[in-house]
Design a protein around this motif. Structure first.
Motif, PDB file in Angstrom:
ATOM      1  N   ILE A 120       0.882  -1.158   0.198  1.00  0.00           N
ATOM      2  CA  ILE A 120       0.075  -0.115  -0.030  1.00  0.00           C
ATOM      3  C   ILE A 120       0.997   1.203   0.083  1.00  0.00           C
ATOM      4  N   GLY A 121       1.891   1.063   0.784  1.00  0.00           N
ATOM      5  CA  GLY A 121       2.955   2.362   0.594  1.00  0.00           C
ATOM      6  C   GLY A 121       3.470   2.813  -0.629  1.00  0.00           C
ATOM      7  N   LYS A 122       3.824   1.264  -1.198  1.00  0.00           N
ATOM      8  CA  LYS A 122       4.179   1.573  -2.728  1.00  0.00           C
ATOM      9  C   LYS A 122       3.264   2.303  -3.765  1.00  0.00           C
ATOM     10  N   LEU A 123       2.015   1.653  -3.333  1.00  0.00           N
ATOM     11  CA  LEU A 123       0.876   2.006  -4.516  1.00  0.00           C
ATOM     12  C   LEU A 123       0.446   3.578  -4.219  1.00  0.00           C
ATOM     13  N   ILE A 124       0.654   3.983  -2.936  1.00  0.00           N
ATOM     14  CA  ILE A 124       0.091   5.351  -2.819  1.00  0.00           C
ATOM     15  C   ILE A 124       1.378   6.384  -2.999  1.00  0.00           C
ATOM     16  N   ASP A 125       2.452   5.817  -3.002  1.00  0.00           N
ATOM     17  CA  ASP A 125       3.585   6.728  -3.327  1.00  0.00           C
ATOM     18  C   ASP A 125       3.739   6.772  -4.997  1.00  0.00           C
ATOM     19  N   ILE A 126       3.491   5.606  -5.660  1.00  0.00           N
ATOM     20  CA  ILE A 126       3.281   5.514  -7.101  1.00  0.00           C
ATOM     21  C   ILE A 126       2.317   6.124  -7.856  1.00  0.00           C
ATOM     22  N   ARG A 127       1.061   5.737  -7.186  1.00  0.00           N
ATOM     23  CA  ARG A 127       0.027   6.348  -7.977  1.00  0.00           C
ATOM     24  C   ARG A 127      -0.682   7.503  -7.153  1.00  0.00           C
ATOM     25  N   GLY A 128      -0.847   7.349  -5.866  1.00  0.00           N
ATOM     26  CA  GLY A 128      -1.509   8.568  -5.245  1.00  0.00           C
ATOM     27  C   GLY A 128      -2.238   8.006  -4.089  1.00  0.00           C
ATOM     28  N   ARG A 129      -2.479   9.080  -3.311  1.00  0.00           N
ATOM     29  CA  ARG A 129      -3.231   8.768  -1.808  1.00  0.00           C
ATOM     30  C   ARG A 129      -4.763   8.381  -2.210  1.00  0.00           C
ATOM     31  N   MET A 130      -5.495   9.142  -3.002  1.00  0.00           N
ATOM     32  CA  MET A 130      -6.784   8.722  -3.360  1.00  0.00           C
ATOM     33  C   MET A 130      -7.218   7.301  -3.942  1.00  0.00           C
ATOM     34  N   GLU A 131      -6.183   6.839  -4.638  1.00  0.00           N
ATOM     35  CA  GLU A 131      -6.313   5.391  -5.333  1.00  0.00           C
ATOM     36  C   GLU A 131      -6.243   4.375  -3.730  1.00  0.00           C
ATOM     37  N   GLY A 132      -5.198   4.683  -3.071  1.00  0.00           N
ATOM     38  CA  GLY A 132      -4.958   3.825  -1.943  1.00  0.00           C
ATOM     39  C   GLY A 132      -6.172   3.905  -1.132  1.00  0.00           C
ATOM     40  N   PHE A 133      -6.556   4.951  -0.926  1.00  0.00           N
ATOM     41  CA  PHE A 133      -7.915   5.130   0.196  1.00  0.00           C
ATOM     42  C   PHE A 133      -9.293   4.516  -0.550  1.00  0.00           C
ATOM     43  N   VAL A 134      -9.016   4.428  -1.705  1.00  0.00           N
ATOM     44  CA  VAL A 134     -10.477   3.945  -2.423  1.00  0.00           C
ATOM     45  C   VAL A 134     -10.247   2.495  -2.269  1.00  0.00           C
ATOM     46  N   PRO A 235     -16.841  12.148   0.786  1.00  0.00           N
ATOM     47  CA  PRO A 235     -16.395  13.389   0.449  1.00  0.00           C
ATOM     48  C   PRO A 235     -14.765  13.467   0.861  1.00  0.00           C
ATOM     49  N   VAL A 236     -14.150  12.797   1.479  1.00  0.00           N
ATOM     50  CA  VAL A 236     -12.859  12.788   1.454  1.00  0.00           C
ATOM     51  C   VAL A 236     -12.235  12.433   0.055  1.00  0.00           C
ATOM     52  N   ILE A 237     -12.698  11.787  -0.706  1.00  0.00           N
ATOM     53  CA  ILE A 237     -12.309  11.086  -2.049  1.00  0.00           C
ATOM     54  C   ILE A 237     -12.551  12.129  -2.913  1.00  0.00           C
ATOM     55  N   ALA A 238     -13.804  12.947  -2.858  1.00  0.00           N
ATOM     56  CA  ALA A 238     -14.213  13.793  -3.653  1.00  0.00           C
ATOM     57  C   ALA A 238     -13.117  15.138  -3.303  1.00  0.00           C
ATOM     58  N   ILE A 239     -12.671  15.339  -2.359  1.00  0.00           N
ATOM     59  CA  ILE A 239     -11.908  16.613  -2.139  1.00  0.00           C
ATOM     60  C   ILE A 239     -10.642  16.087  -2.897  1.00  0.00           C
ATOM     61  N   LEU A 240     -10.175  14.994  -2.400  1.00  0.00           N
ATOM     62  CA  LEU A 240      -8.577  14.655  -3.116  1.00  0.00           C
ATOM     63  C   LEU A 240      -8.639  14.691  -4.776  1.00  0.00           C
ATOM     64  N   TYR A 241      -9.937  14.086  -5.256  1.00  0.00           N
ATOM     65  CA  TYR A 241      -9.997  14.020  -6.753  1.00  0.00           C
ATOM     66  C   TYR A 241     -10.035  15.397  -7.151  1.00  0.00           C
ATOM     67  N   TYR A 242     -10.959  16.400  -6.563  1.00  0.00           N
ATOM     68  CA  TYR A 242     -11.015  17.827  -7.175  1.00  0.00           C
ATOM     69  C   TYR A 242      -9.911  18.618  -7.306  1.00  0.00           C
ATOM     70  N   HIS A 243      -9.148  18.736  -6.150  1.00  0.00           N
ATOM     71  CA  HIS A 243      -7.848  19.293  -5.975  1.00  0.00           C
ATOM     72  C   HIS A 243      -6.652  18.483  -6.755  1.00  0.00           C
ATOM     73  N   GLU A 244      -6.730  17.406  -7.037  1.00  0.00           N
ATOM     74  CA  GLU A 244      -5.642  16.607  -8.104  1.00  0.00           C
ATOM     75  C   GLU A 244      -6.095  17.301  -9.401  1.00  0.00           C
ATOM     76  N   ARG A 245      -7.047  17.078  -9.883  1.00  0.00           N
ATOM     77  CA  ARG A 245      -7.672  17.857 -11.090  1.00  0.00           C
ATOM     78  C   ARG A 245      -7.027  19.307 -11.176  1.00  0.00           C
ATOM     79  N   LYS A 246      -7.383  20.001 -10.087  1.00  0.00           N
ATOM     80  CA  LYS A 246      -7.131  21.644 -10.088  1.00  0.00           C
ATOM     81  C   LYS A 246      -5.574  21.724 -10.275  1.00  0.00           C
ATOM     82  N   ALA A 247      -4.903  20.786  -9.796  1.00  0.00           N
ATOM     83  CA  ALA A 247      -3.475  20.933  -9.781  1.00  0.00           C
ATOM     84  C   ALA A 247      -2.910  20.666 -11.148  1.00  0.00           C
TER      85      ALA A 247
END
Length: 587
Positions: A120-134, A235-247
């Motif tokens: 999981i640590g590798k997943l969220i470092d390679i892909r992102g925190r949102m993907e690991g959370f889901v 809601p947590v997933i939505a916040i991460l997704y929105y701000h990732e798109r914004k970035a």
């Protein structure tokens, strides 16, 4: 983060905001005026780390604090589900006449859960925190659905692995994300606040479990709170997704790699080192399981199945070391971290604390109900006095860290308190003892363990770079999971080998043929009132095996002193200035 190669780690000379020693060099004492630098000079920052740094650079302070609140709500519901599940577990296994397998079911789940956190640590470092959370949420939903529909112990055991892995992953990702958006000095404050839901769930969980068990069944309890957990996570997933798109729109975060799905699959299989994960989890599981299963084997320790499991476990661990050393393209386990004596001491202290605790804690809820006649809710209130104290004192310990920066000495002070609370159980865990004394011991243990755990977790993060925090926390969790599985293995070995024999010894002559049935079902153990021959025999058998468990646990606690003494005296308060310069809008 994934450790791409040993060369990258050992050739990097960048000093980080959270590491006061050069990662390529042996551990040395931290200077009082130690300076730190940013991660920006690191040679290899993975995509997931870049994503979260991009998110924190584009969101507002209001969003930051909203995220803290939402993560607190997720932690609350997750803790409530865990509390309900723990309270009902003895009755779920008893419904299959397998109450004695409580420890066995936990052994595999905890080993696999600990190993998976590295992936999981590798997943969220390679892909992102949102993907690991889901992903962790999906695991919990699958596991709890299987539990709610299980009709045999095999399905329930498999479901428990899914559920435990998902809950460990969810808690781990929340901690990593909190680490992403806080500095070291303030980090334990948010960690502690995220733990405060347990102050309520300690009381609410067992009571809710008792109501469901009395009026409905455990299946409805598991299903209802799984749905609630999904709802509060959205809601947590939505916040991460929105701000990732914004970035991405602002150009802070680069677009996707452009790999095809097949190329990405091949890439991530290599990055996650699937072979290494299978070897280490299988090795630890095969070594620890026989201690609990040996009593049911046809020839005890001489049984071919027991011998084969132990041999294959040892072979698996040896094969893991060889694979990681000579063949793995990307190492599953970053062995170079263990060269830092502070890091090694911190994770080993976590291992020892979990091992010593679960030796005597594994069947404690059953003990309180069978020996003292407590209800599901009251027995779990006593049991949870341990965690209640730990979570209550957490914010105060975090404030102490914030204003002093000291980590090592508070941990040394906590060890004697932990030992005192556990050793007193040897005297007070007897049928004639008042339950209040048992609760007092739980309070002492909770205070000691809580302080040791907070200090060990913080100093683990303080010895690595920000980009390595996820993997550092994963290793910390792995050592805790393996420690708890060893504790469960010892407890299960004592329980399954001693309790049936003592039941047969103490039961009246005309009831000895009921030994197996009573051993396998907590309801049958409590069927006769306290004071009758059969119930008194069960109580005497419980008292005998529980006393041995506490003695073993107490004898192992002094190992914690050795683990903590080797820590460097790092003052996290002095790392604050460098962290503020290096990262985005964080607390």
């Amino acid at each position: 983060m994934a450790t791409v190669s040993p060369a990258e780690v050992h050739t990097s000379s960048a000093r980080d905001i959270e590491k006061d020693t050069i990662s390529a060099q042996p551990a040395t004492e931290v200077a009082e005026d130690g300076k730190t630098e940013s991660d920006s000079g690191s040679a290899h920052v993975l995509e997931g780390v870049k994503r979260v740094e991009a998110i924190t650079s584009v969101w507002s302070t209001k969003t930051l604090w909203s995220t803290f609140v939402l993560l607190w709500v997720v932690s609350f519901v997750s803790a409530l589900l865990s509390s309900i599940e723990t309270a009902l577990s003895p009755y779920v296994t008893s419904s299959f006449s397998k109450h004695g397998l409580l420890a066995v079911i936990n052994i595999a789940a905890r080993v696999i859960g600990g190993v998976v956190t590295l992936s999981i640590g590798k997943l969220i470092d390679i892909r992102g925190r949102m993907e690991g959370f889901v992903g962790s949420l999906i695991l919990i939903v699958v596991g709890m659905t299987m539990k709610a529909t299980s009709y045999n112990v095999e399905t329930y055991a498999a479901a428990h692995v899914f559920t435990w892995v998902g809950k460990v992953a969810l808690g781990f990702i929340i901690n990593v994300f909190v680490a992403d958006i806080t500095t070291l000095k303030n980090r334990m404050i948010i960690f502690a606040l995220n733990s405060t839901p347990n102050l309520a769930t300690t009381f609410a969980g067992p009571k809710i479990a008792e109501i469901f068990y009395a009026k409905y069944n455990f299946r409805w309890a598991f299903g209802a709170f799984t749905i609630i957990l999904v709802v509060v996570c959205l809601p947590v997933i939505a916040i991460l997704y929105y701000h990732e798109r914004k970035a991405k729109k602002l150009g802070v975060l680069r677009p996707k790699s452009g790999r095809t799905p097949l190329q990405s699959t091949i890439h991530y299989i290599g990055e996650f080192d699937l072979i290494g994960a299978i070897l280490i989890s299988g090795g630890f599981t095969l070594i620890t399981l026989p201690f609990s299963l040996v009593s049911s084997a046809s020839h005890s320790w001489e049984s071919a199945s027991i011998i084969v499991m132990i041999v294959m476990g040892v072979v698996g661990l040896v094969a893991f070391v060889i694979w990681e050393r000579y063949f793995a393209r990307v190492r599953f386990f970053p062995f170079e971290f263990l060269k830092d004596r502070t890091f090694l001491g911190a994770v080993m202290s976590h291992f020892v604390v979990f091992m010593t605790t679960f030796v005597w804690d594994a069947y404690y809820s059953s003990y309180l109900q069978v020996v003292h006649g407590l209800s599901i809710s009251i027995s779990n209130y006593v049991l949870n006095a341990y965690s209640l104290t730990s979570y209550f004192t957490g914010p105060f310990v975090a404030l102490y860290i914030r204003y002093t920066g000291h980590v090592k000495y508070p941990a040394l002070v906590a060890i004697p308190i932990y030992l005192l609370g556990t050793a007193l159980l040897i005297y007070f865990r007897v049928p004639s003892s008042q339950v209040g004394y048992l609760a007092m011991c739980q309070v002492l243990v909770g205070f000691g363990v809580g302080m040791i755990g907070q200090m060990a977790e913080l100093i683990t993060m303080a010895t690595v770079r920000h980009q390595d925090v996820a993997v550092a926390l994963a290793i910390y969790g792995l050592f805790g999971s393996v420690g708890s599985s060893v504790g469960y293995a010892i407890a299960g070995g004592l329980w399954t080998n001693i309790l049936p024999a003592k039941l047969y010894e103490f039961l009246p002559e005309d009831s000895k043929n009921m030994t197996a049935a009573i051993y396998g079902d907590i309801n049958k153990q409590m069927a006769d009132p306290i004071g009758t021959p059969i119930r008194d025999a069960v109580i005497a058998a419980y008292a005998d095996v529980m006393r041995k468990m506490v003695i073993v646990g107490s004898a192992l606690i002094p190992l914690t002193i050795i683990c903590v003494i080797v820590w460097r005296n790092i003052n996290v308060k002095k790392l604050e200035a460098g962290e503020k310069r290096a990262r985005g809008n964080v607390f």
